[in-house]
Design a protein around this motif. Structure first.
Motif, PDB file in Angstrom:
ATOM      1  N   ILE A   1       0.842  -1.201   0.000  1.00  0.00           N
ATOM      2  CA  ILE A   1       0.000   0.000   0.000  1.00  0.00           C
ATOM      3  C   ILE A   1       0.875   1.248   0.000  1.00  0.00           C
ATOM      4  O   ILE A   1       0.610   2.220  -0.711  1.00  0.00           O
ATOM      5  N   THR A   2       1.941   1.233   0.798  1.00  0.00           N
ATOM      6  CA  THR A   2       2.818   2.398   0.910  1.00  0.00           C
ATOM      7  C   THR A   2       3.481   2.716  -0.426  1.00  0.00           C
ATOM      8  O   THR A   2       3.492   3.871  -0.875  1.00  0.00           O
ATOM      9  N   LYS A   3       4.057   1.686  -1.079  1.00  0.00           N
ATOM     10  CA  LYS A   3       4.737   1.909  -2.356  1.00  0.00           C
ATOM     11  C   LYS A   3       3.734   2.313  -3.440  1.00  0.00           C
ATOM     12  O   LYS A   3       4.026   3.191  -4.261  1.00  0.00           O
ATOM     13  N   ALA A   4       2.562   1.696  -3.433  1.00  0.00           N
ATOM     14  CA  ALA A   4       1.541   2.052  -4.417  1.00  0.00           C
ATOM     15  C   ALA A   4       1.126   3.510  -4.251  1.00  0.00           C
ATOM     16  O   ALA A   4       0.955   4.228  -5.237  1.00  0.00           O
ATOM     17  N   ALA A   5       0.981   3.948  -3.004  1.00  0.00           N
ATOM     18  CA  ALA A   5       0.610   5.347  -2.750  1.00  0.00           C
ATOM     19  C   ALA A   5       1.687   6.290  -3.282  1.00  0.00           C
ATOM     20  O   ALA A   5       1.371   7.342  -3.862  1.00  0.00           O
ATOM     21  N   GLU A   6       2.947   5.921  -3.099  1.00  0.00           N
ATOM     22  CA  GLU A   6       4.048   6.745  -3.628  1.00  0.00           C
ATOM     23  C   GLU A   6       3.954   6.841  -5.147  1.00  0.00           C
ATOM     24  O   GLU A   6       4.100   7.925  -5.728  1.00  0.00           O
ATOM     25  N   ASN A   7       3.736   5.707  -5.810  1.00  0.00           N
ATOM     26  CA  ASN A   7       3.665   5.697  -7.267  1.00  0.00           C
ATOM     27  C   ASN A   7       2.470   6.481  -7.795  1.00  0.00           C
ATOM     28  O   ASN A   7       2.515   7.025  -8.898  1.00  0.00           O
ATOM     29  N   LEU A   8       1.389   6.509  -6.996  1.00  0.00           N
ATOM     30  CA  LEU A   8       0.173   7.210  -7.405  1.00  0.00           C
ATOM     31  C   LEU A   8       0.156   8.667  -6.947  1.00  0.00           C
ATOM     32  O   LEU A   8      -0.811   9.394  -7.203  1.00  0.00           O
ATOM     33  N   TYR A   9       1.223   9.080  -6.222  1.00  0.00           N
ATOM     34  CA  TYR A   9       1.336  10.450  -5.720  1.00  0.00           C
ATOM     35  C   TYR A   9       0.135  10.815  -4.835  1.00  0.00           C
ATOM     36  O   TYR A   9      -0.483  11.875  -4.988  1.00  0.00           O
ATOM     37  N   MET A  10      -0.198   9.905  -3.911  1.00  0.00           N
ATOM     38  CA  MET A  10      -1.289  10.174  -2.989  1.00  0.00           C
ATOM     39  C   MET A  10      -0.895   9.700  -1.597  1.00  0.00           C
ATOM     40  O   MET A  10       0.057   8.940  -1.436  1.00  0.00           O
ATOM     41  N   ALA A  11      -1.611  10.183  -0.586  1.00  0.00           N
ATOM     42  CA  ALA A  11      -1.311   9.807   0.790  1.00  0.00           C
ATOM     43  C   ALA A  11      -1.726   8.353   1.029  1.00  0.00           C
ATOM     44  O   ALA A  11      -2.764   7.899   0.537  1.00  0.00           O
TER      45      ALA A  11
END
Length: 312
Positions: free
Chosen positions: A18-28
């Motif tokens: 979830i953390t890495k996906a959020a980084e890739n999606l530029y969201m919290a």
């Protein structure tokens, strides 16, 4: 049902985090977690579970994600129909590694487009696994992936599993990229051992299919570097090399225009597992358009500009 949530779920599936996906999606991260929960509540079953291998799909989640991929691909095709409704549009989408000769080729390609016609270009610099996913999802028509030759069997198996076509661009040894003021800049020969006390700049999101980070470490390159700066984009690597003369990078050959702009040099250096390969990838059955061929011509021109030089 919000199809944007499909994109979120696909990103979580790919990254297993979830953390890495959020980084890739530029969201919290909390916002992404909430979106996934809302999607699961709408569907009536969990899409993911946590495991020792990260966040992985449930059986029902795996089935849902298969359809989510198909839906996003069809939506993308609809978007392309809209873009192409104006016959004058020049549309091109590609994902590439953070390689300077490739970026140079793209710049020359873009500069040759007809300014009197509408232009729709989308270029993403990312790692090879993200590039493969972008081509699979239809976010990019073409992709260029880069991998260490030692990992080639893993990438070949993965591309065949995903039913992607590929063509080699070239195989090359990484070079050292240094400031002209680096303490080793004037040394007649540089060995990997000479680098141990300097700071290496590294792209921090490299991935290999089927292998965890722990498994990749078993393919060590013999370098024993204690200080590192991890980057996730290419632009400020040149500023860092210029401003901090004790830093260095392993890179594909860099065009002279960039070397001169940032007062850098590139040197050959023997090191274990230093051979790399770039491949052009695309969906099986993809029909190359004139604009695709135009880009490929500029890509190979940029490659030839750096490939036929001698590096000491």
């Amino acid at each position: 049902m919000n199809t944007l949530f499909f994109k979120y779920a696909i990103e979580v599936e790919q990254t297993r985090s979830i953390t890495k996906a959020a980084e890739n999606l530029y969201m919290a991260q909390p916002n992404l977690s909430k979106a996934i929960r809302e999607l699961e509540e709408t569907l009536g079953f969990p899409i993911f579970v946590r495991s020792s291998k990260g966040v992985i799909p449930t059986d029902q989640g795996r089935e849902f994600l298969k359809y989510a991929h198909s839906i996003m691909l069809e939506l993308d095709k609809m978007s392309k129909i809209s873009e192409m409704s104006d016959g004058a549009v020049q549309s091109f989408r590609i994902s590439i590694p953070r390689g300077s000769y490739i970026a140079h080729g793209f710049t020359e390609f873009a500069a040759q487009l007809d300014p009197g016609k509408r232009v729709m270009l989308n270029v993403v610099e990312t790692n090879s696994m993200q590039t493969i996913q972008h081509v699979l999802d239809g976010q990019s028509d073409l992709g260029i992936i880069r991998y260490q030759v030692a990992f080639e069997p893993y990438f070949m198996d993965y591309l065949r599993e995903k039913q992607l076509a590929f063509e080699p661009i070239w195989e090359f040894a990484y070079l050292l990229l240094l400031s002209k003021e680096h303490p080793l800049a004037d040394r007649p020969q540089i060995s990997a051992e000479d680098l141990e006390h300097y700071t290496e700049i590294v792209h921090g999101d490299l991935q290999v299919p089927y292998l965890t980070e722990a498994h990749r470490s078993g393919y060590g390159d013999g370098r024993n570097i204690h200080s590192k700066i991890y980057l996730y984009e290419r632009a400020n690597q040149f500023e860092l090399l210029n401003r901090i003369p004790s830093t260095f990078m392993w890179v594909s050959p860099v065009p002279d225009t960039l070397l001169n702009r940032y007062a850098l040099i590139q040197r050959a250096c023997r090191a274990e597992r230093n051979l790399h390969k770039d491949l052009l990838i695309y969906p099986q059955g993809y029909q190359f358009r004139p604009i695709d061929r135009q880009f490929i011509d500029q890509l190979f021109a940029a490659k030839n500009e750096v490939a036929f030089k001698t590096y000491d």
